[in-house]
Design an enzyme around this catalytic site. Structure first.
Site, short mmCIF file in Angstrom:
data_model
loop_
_atom_site.label_atom_id
_atom_site.label_comp_id
_atom_site.label_asym_id
_atom_site.label_seq_id
_atom_site.Cartn_x
_atom_site.Cartn_y
_atom_site.Cartn_z
N ASP A 247 1.59 -1.66 -9.41
CA ASP A 247 0.63 -1.10 -10.37
C ASP A 247 1.13 0.20 -10.96
O ASP A 247 2.02 0.83 -10.42
CB ASP A 247 -0.68 -0.77 -9.63
CG ASP A 247 -1.53 -1.99 -9.45
OD1 ASP A 247 -1.27 -2.99 -10.14
OD2 ASP A 247 -2.45 -1.94 -8.62
N LYS A 269 -1.43 -1.07 -16.04
CA LYS A 269 -2.11 -1.05 -17.34
C LYS A 269 -1.73 0.22 -18.10
O LYS A 269 -2.55 1.09 -18.31
CB LYS A 269 -3.62 -1.10 -17.13
CG LYS A 269 -4.08 -2.40 -16.53
CD LYS A 269 -5.60 -2.44 -16.46
CE LYS A 269 -6.05 -3.57 -15.55
NZ LYS A 269 -6.76 -3.09 -14.38
N MET A 382 -12.09 7.37 -10.63
CA MET A 382 -12.33 6.85 -11.98
C MET A 382 -13.54 7.55 -12.63
O MET A 382 -14.38 6.91 -13.24
CB MET A 382 -12.56 5.32 -11.94
CG MET A 382 -11.33 4.58 -11.44
SD MET A 382 -11.60 2.84 -11.19
CE MET A 382 -12.31 2.81 -9.56
N1 SAH Z 1 -6.71 2.18 -4.51
C1 SAH Z 1 -6.61 3.52 -5.04
C2 SAH Z 1 -7.66 3.83 -6.06
C3 SAH Z 1 -7.52 3.05 -7.33
S1 SAH Z 1 -8.77 3.47 -8.48
C4 SAH Z 1 -6.70 4.52 -3.86
O1 SAH Z 1 -7.04 4.13 -2.74
O2 SAH Z 1 -6.43 5.70 -4.09
C5 SAH Z 1 -7.94 4.58 -9.52
C6 SAH Z 1 -8.49 5.99 -9.35
O3 SAH Z 1 -7.95 6.59 -8.18
C7 SAH Z 1 -8.09 6.93 -10.45
O4 SAH Z 1 -8.95 6.80 -11.56
C8 SAH Z 1 -8.28 8.27 -9.79
O5 SAH Z 1 -9.61 8.63 -9.74
C9 SAH Z 1 -7.84 7.98 -8.37
N2 SAH Z 1 -6.43 8.35 -8.15
C10 SAH Z 1 -5.43 7.54 -7.81
N3 SAH Z 1 -4.29 8.24 -7.63
C11 SAH Z 1 -4.60 9.53 -7.87
C12 SAH Z 1 -3.87 10.73 -7.85
N4 SAH Z 1 -2.57 10.77 -7.56
N5 SAH Z 1 -4.51 11.89 -8.16
C13 SAH Z 1 -5.81 11.87 -8.46
N6 SAH Z 1 -6.56 10.77 -8.48
C14 SAH Z 1 -5.97 9.60 -8.20
#
Ligand code: SAH
Length: 466
Positions: A247, A269, A382
């Site tokens: 991803d 995406k 998100m």
């Molecule tokens: N499975 C992922 C979440 C996916 S949803 C997890 O467990 O972290 C995607 C959201 O995750 C983004 O919109 C943001 O809010 C958060 N996110 C993912 N990576 C991030 C990062 N490095 N810094 C800040 N927010 C992050």
């Protein structure tokens, strides 16, 4: 070579440890693992050694060492920390031709203890010949990471089959070929906990198990961004992968750890690029697995936190494809750690709730009064697009309008930025700083506990709204 590497059997043999402190205890533990009958001699004996004595695992003699103690010993270890006693033990042992180790003194030792990686019955021993023990330990850690903890099981399984294989395959060449096949792909086998080959009772001696034909998908959490936050298991899967389907949120350095020959498929995406629908991704996973490949489905953070890992798992299982989930550090944990914000804190927050700010492009429908009443720290994924209506909803549900808020953009990456302010300033914080995805919001009193400037790297830009 300064020393001859060898493995010495000491099960049921007498070994003497002179010294009663921590280091003596560590040597005793090691000797016990190899099944030695141990006597410990020291005028002062520490509590952990005394416990071993009480449990009947070692025999304790609380007194000074005398040369007669050396009689009938197979090995002697001196860990007294006192030069004169260590030297006396070493000289006496050498006169009696009994191998001796004096801790931290290779000059008067006959043998030294290497740093070990224990995958019983397999043991890897690392030694710098006493020249740089700290380096030996570093190298031990590097090797440790490469060898899955289940390797021992694989070897024990093989051991159980040895007699059958020997009976069935008479020629040495045939046997060698069998075992080469058997252990080929040992990394995959230890990760999926499945034997690769079976010795059947019929004429056909090598039989591939279903696993080799139907493939295997590991749905792996890649952590929040910084590649150092990968788990060892994620690393192991990346190193055996045939295909990696990843991803956009997978950190830039993570794929550097993957096997070089692995096929890499980006299904992220990214704006302006064709993004794969979940249906396409599912089909892609099944397609590669069906060709017997070791497929790694790599996702940002943890696959089961807002990651659709559950849907992929269900799809693959319904097609009889074996699936394994490897957890990852989710964004909220990674972001909180790099901002120094404890998500729970005695007296401030007894719970943390992970929630999505967006559902089908709108504000997610949460029970706002419940969330406020729970007094839990809120970690919002998100949430960029809906942050201002989300903060209004919380304020209307009676959350303090000056509740501390942190916004963490690109958490754990070199490009990380952290902004803090009040709940009613979220919108201003986001627009004045032009915050972009991925970003995480943390709302709660714990934000005030953050050690943001202390933990921030030089490359991190900080802004605190007043
Ligand atoms: N499975 C992922 C979440 C996916 S949803 C997890 O467990 O972290 C995607 C959201 O995750 C983004 O919109 C943001 O809010 C958060 N996110 C993912 N990576 C991030 C990062 N490095 N810094 C800040 N927010 C992050």
């Amino acid at each position: 070579m300064r020393y001859l590497p060898m493995f010495r059997r000491i099960r049921h043999q007498h070994c003497l440890v002179v010294g009663g402190g921590d280091i003596a205890f560590r040597k005793v533990t090691m000797l016990l693992r190899a099944g030695a009958e141990i006597a410990v001699i020291a005028p002062k004996i520490s509590a952990p050694l005394r416990d071993l004595g009480d449990a009947g695992k070692v025999s304790l003699r609380q007194r000074q060492f005398v040369p007669e103690d050396i009689a009938n010993q197979a090995l002697v270890v001196s860990a007294t920390g006192q030069t004169n006693i260590d030297e006396l033990v070493a000289t006496t042992a050498r006169q009696a031709a009994i191998p001796v180790n004096v801790v931290d003194n290779p000059d008067i030792s006959d043998f030294i203890f290497p740093a070990i990686i224990d995958r019983d019955p397999m043991v890897v021993a690392v030694s710098t010949g006493g020249a740089a023990p700290v380096l030996a330990r570093e190298i031990r850690s590097a090797i440790e990471a490469l060898l899955p903890s289940s390797l021992g099981n694989l070897i024990r399984d093989a051991e159980k089959r040895r007699t059958t294989v020997k009976r069935r395959l008479v020629s040495v060449t045939e046997r060698r070929r069998f075992w080469t096949h058997y252990f080929h792909g040992w990394r995959t086998a230890t990760l999926t906990a499945k034997p690769m080959l079976q010795v059947s009772d019929g004429d056909v001696l090598l039989e591939c198990t279903a696993q080799n034909q139907s493939g295997h998908v590991a749905i792996v959490g890649a952590g929040p961004g910084d590649a150092d936050l990968l788990t060892l298991r994620a690393l192991q899967h990346l190193q055996v992968a045939d295909a990696i389907i990843y991803d956009r949120l997978v950190g830039p350095g993570v794929l550097d750890y993957a096997r070089r020959d692995a096929e890499r498929i980006d299904v992220g995406k990214a704006p302006g690029k064709h993004s794969h629908s979940q249906t396409e991704i599912n089909a892609l996973l099944a397609h590669h697995a069906a060709r017997g490949k070791h497929v790694v489905r790599l996702k940002g953070g943890d696959p089961f936190i807002f990651g659709r890992g559950g849907e992929e798992q269900a799809y693959l299982r319904s097609r009889g494809i074996s699936v394994e989930i490897v957890p990852g550090i989710t964004a909220s944990l990674g972001c909180a750690a790099s901002a120094g914000i404890p998500l729970t804190h005695r007296g401030l927050s007894q719970a943390v709730t992970l929630l999505t700010g967006t559902s089908a492009n709108e504000l997610a429908a949460h029970d706002w009064p419940y969330l406020v009443k729970s007094r839990a720290t809120l970690a919002i994924y998100m949430g960029l697009g809906t942050a201002s209506i989300l903060s209004q909803a919380l304020i209307e549900a009676d959350m303090r309008s000056d509740m501390p808020v942190a916004i963490i953009e690109n958490g754990t990456l070199a490009s990380q930025r952290i902004f803090t302010g009040r709940l009613d300033q979220i919108e201003k914080l986001l627009t004045t700083n032009a915050v972009e995805a991925p970003a995480l919001l943390i709302i709660g009193n714990v934000v005030a506990q953050g050690h943001i400037s202390k933990h921030a790297k030089a490359s991190q830009v900080l802004a605190v709204a007043s």
